[in-house]
Design a protein around this motif. Sequence first.
Motif, short mmCIF file in Angstrom:
data_model
loop_
_atom_site.label_atom_id
_atom_site.label_comp_id
_atom_site.label_asym_id
_atom_site.label_seq_id
_atom_site.Cartn_x
_atom_site.Cartn_y
_atom_site.Cartn_z
N SER A 121 10.58 -14.72 4.69
CA SER A 121 10.03 -13.36 4.59
C SER A 121 10.37 -12.72 3.25
O SER A 121 9.83 -11.67 2.89
N ALA A 122 11.28 -13.32 2.47
CA ALA A 122 11.73 -12.68 1.23
C ALA A 122 10.62 -12.39 0.23
O ALA A 122 10.51 -11.25 -0.25
N PRO A 123 9.74 -13.37 -0.08
CA PRO A 123 8.69 -13.07 -1.07
C PRO A 123 7.78 -11.93 -0.63
O PRO A 123 7.40 -11.08 -1.44
N MET A 124 7.48 -11.90 0.66
CA MET A 124 6.59 -10.86 1.20
C MET A 124 7.26 -9.48 1.06
O MET A 124 6.65 -8.52 0.58
N LEU A 125 8.55 -9.41 1.45
CA LEU A 125 9.25 -8.12 1.40
C LEU A 125 9.43 -7.66 -0.04
O LEU A 125 9.30 -6.47 -0.34
N GLN A 126 9.69 -8.63 -0.93
CA GLN A 126 9.86 -8.28 -2.35
C GLN A 126 8.54 -7.71 -2.91
O GLN A 126 8.54 -6.72 -3.64
N ARG A 127 7.45 -8.33 -2.50
CA ARG A 127 6.14 -7.86 -2.96
C ARG A 127 5.87 -6.45 -2.45
O ARG A 127 5.35 -5.59 -3.14
N TRP A 128 6.22 -6.23 -1.17
CA TRP A 128 5.98 -4.91 -0.57
C TRP A 128 6.81 -3.83 -1.26
O TRP A 128 6.37 -2.70 -1.41
N ARG A 129 8.06 -4.22 -1.63
CA ARG A 129 8.89 -3.22 -2.32
C ARG A 129 8.26 -2.85 -3.66
O ARG A 129 8.25 -1.70 -4.06
N GLY A 130 7.73 -3.85 -4.33
CA GLY A 130 7.11 -3.60 -5.64
C GLY A 130 5.83 -2.79 -5.54
O GLY A 130 5.54 -1.95 -6.38
N ALA A 131 5.05 -3.04 -4.51
CA ALA A 131 3.76 -2.35 -4.35
C ALA A 131 3.57 -1.99 -2.87
O ALA A 131 3.05 -2.78 -2.10
N PRO A 132 4.06 -0.78 -2.51
CA PRO A 132 4.02 -0.39 -1.08
C PRO A 132 2.60 -0.38 -0.51
O PRO A 132 2.43 -0.57 0.72
N ASP A 133 1.59 -0.18 -1.37
CA ASP A 133 0.24 -0.14 -0.80
C ASP A 133 -0.16 -1.49 -0.21
O ASP A 133 -1.00 -1.56 0.69
N LEU A 134 0.49 -2.57 -0.66
CA LEU A 134 0.22 -3.89 -0.06
C LEU A 134 0.68 -3.91 1.39
O LEU A 134 0.02 -4.48 2.27
N ALA A 135 1.84 -3.27 1.62
CA ALA A 135 2.37 -3.20 2.99
C ALA A 135 1.45 -2.38 3.87
O ALA A 135 1.16 -2.74 5.02
N TRP A 136 0.96 -1.26 3.31
CA TRP A 136 0.02 -0.42 4.08
C TRP A 136 -1.26 -1.19 4.39
O TRP A 136 -1.81 -1.11 5.48
N ALA A 137 -1.75 -1.95 3.41
CA ALA A 137 -2.96 -2.74 3.64
C ALA A 137 -2.72 -3.78 4.74
O ALA A 137 -3.57 -3.99 5.61
N GLY A 138 -1.53 -4.40 4.70
CA GLY A 138 -1.18 -5.39 5.72
C GLY A 138 -1.14 -4.75 7.09
O GLY A 138 -1.66 -5.30 8.07
N LEU A 139 -0.54 -3.55 7.16
CA LEU A 139 -0.47 -2.83 8.43
C LEU A 139 -1.89 -2.51 8.93
O LEU A 139 -2.20 -2.64 10.11
N GLY A 140 -2.74 -2.10 7.99
CA GLY A 140 -4.14 -1.80 8.34
C GLY A 140 -4.83 -3.03 8.93
O GLY A 140 -5.56 -2.92 9.92
N ALA A 141 -4.58 -4.19 8.33
CA ALA A 141 -5.21 -5.42 8.83
C ALA A 141 -4.71 -5.74 10.23
O ALA A 141 -5.49 -6.13 11.11
N VAL A 142 -3.40 -5.55 10.47
CA VAL A 142 -2.85 -5.82 11.80
C VAL A 142 -3.47 -4.88 12.82
O VAL A 142 -3.91 -5.30 13.91
N LEU A 143 -3.53 -3.58 12.48
CA LEU A 143 -4.11 -2.59 13.40
C LEU A 143 -5.58 -2.93 13.69
O LEU A 143 -6.05 -2.80 14.83
N THR A 144 -6.30 -3.35 12.65
CA THR A 144 -7.71 -3.73 12.82
C THR A 144 -7.82 -4.89 13.80
O THR A 144 -8.67 -4.88 14.71
#
Lengths: 226, 221
Positions: free
Chosen positions: B51-74
Amino acid sequence: MAHEEATVPGLTATATMVLDGSLVPRESAARAVKAEPAHASESSDQRRVAWMAAAQAGDRRAYERVLADAIPLIRAVARRQGVHGELVEDVVQETLITMHRVRHTYDPARSFDAWLAALASRRAIDALRGAGRRDRREIGDEKALERYAEVELDASSETERAQRAHRLHKAIEELPPGQREAVEQLGLKERSLAEAAAHTGRSAGALKVNLHRALKALRGRLHGEP
Amino acid sequence: MSDPRSHHSLIAALGAELAPVRRLRPPWLRTLGWLAVVALIAAGLLLHYGSAPMLQRWRGAPDLAWAGLGAVLTAVAAAWAAFALAVPGRRAALAWLPLPGVLLWLGASGLGCLQGWIAPGDHAVGEHVIPDCLRFIVGFSVPLSVLLVWLLRRAAPLRPVLTAVLVGLASAAASASLLEICHNVDATATDLAVHVLAVGLVVAVNAALGGRLLGGVARKA
């Protein structure tokens, strides 16, 4: 193809209804049966809910009651969709058979009338489409008589009759085995239901349903429908 | 065959054929069943990539995490709506349920593109990444769609095409969520376009094929 929507004015004063049926609110569906007060229609829906739940468990009496109770509601839904005349009764039959096939999809926690109205709407749309196809392909009786009256008197009418009989036999041969058997036993050999059931080893109910489906298929085929 | 008397004989015939039936399970339970399979795949991917690369990416660009959350909700909303719509008598309006998730998903991805951030450890989309993304989303969407259609086999969707569109949307969104675990690029306009293309492709194929597979009750008398 499956989510054509249109509003039907007049079903209720307040609700907009979608033709596919799933937007049929329970009150409006019940009111379509007859002008019952809201509480009466709700209680009759609840009665049907109980019968249908019992039918899912295999209670035949409850099942026959709920099917009989459904007929006026199906008619009302069909008429609201613009189905008229004999076609309404065809919609009733098709909806009853569909109810039988998908009876496991009914959830007793939800309105029975909304479930039924959705099925009836679907079958009403099918009936209207089928009638539309027939109208385009067939010539009305009067015109047909004008054009072909003399042909009937002609010597060739014998040949025509033979051709028609041949087409009918061919159509019967192309039916699925169960339906063909029902037509042969009940229609051509004129056996009684009990005799046919004993002869084929099928239940009388299965034979009747097969005959109904066969006649519908034959009507469709001889009228040139796919 | 159509006079009122024949209705009674048909009712008697159907009554004679009556056998007890197993009711369809509620839509939320069937949605959970499908999501459990998605979660299993996610667990497998997390085991493999960590999970480290994913979390590191999310820390760098939080909108990626929001987009991921949006995809899960969808994915969750579309799967539930597909199961619910497959039961006669449910409102067609349920098909709008995945909309907030879709807006979050596309909105956050689009925002990322506008800001043009490059998250730490990421590189810009290379030529080989585009087909990879497309292949990943389409590749995972196929089995997930097949599974959803199989789970819907006992239902009776009266709107088969709409139901199939939701099946496609749920599968594509779930695949995009899974891609988030092993995605090594930030949201760029090209990346977003590839995602939209992949989702559109999956939805269109489902609408064309799934609609036919699910259309039994809607068509047959």
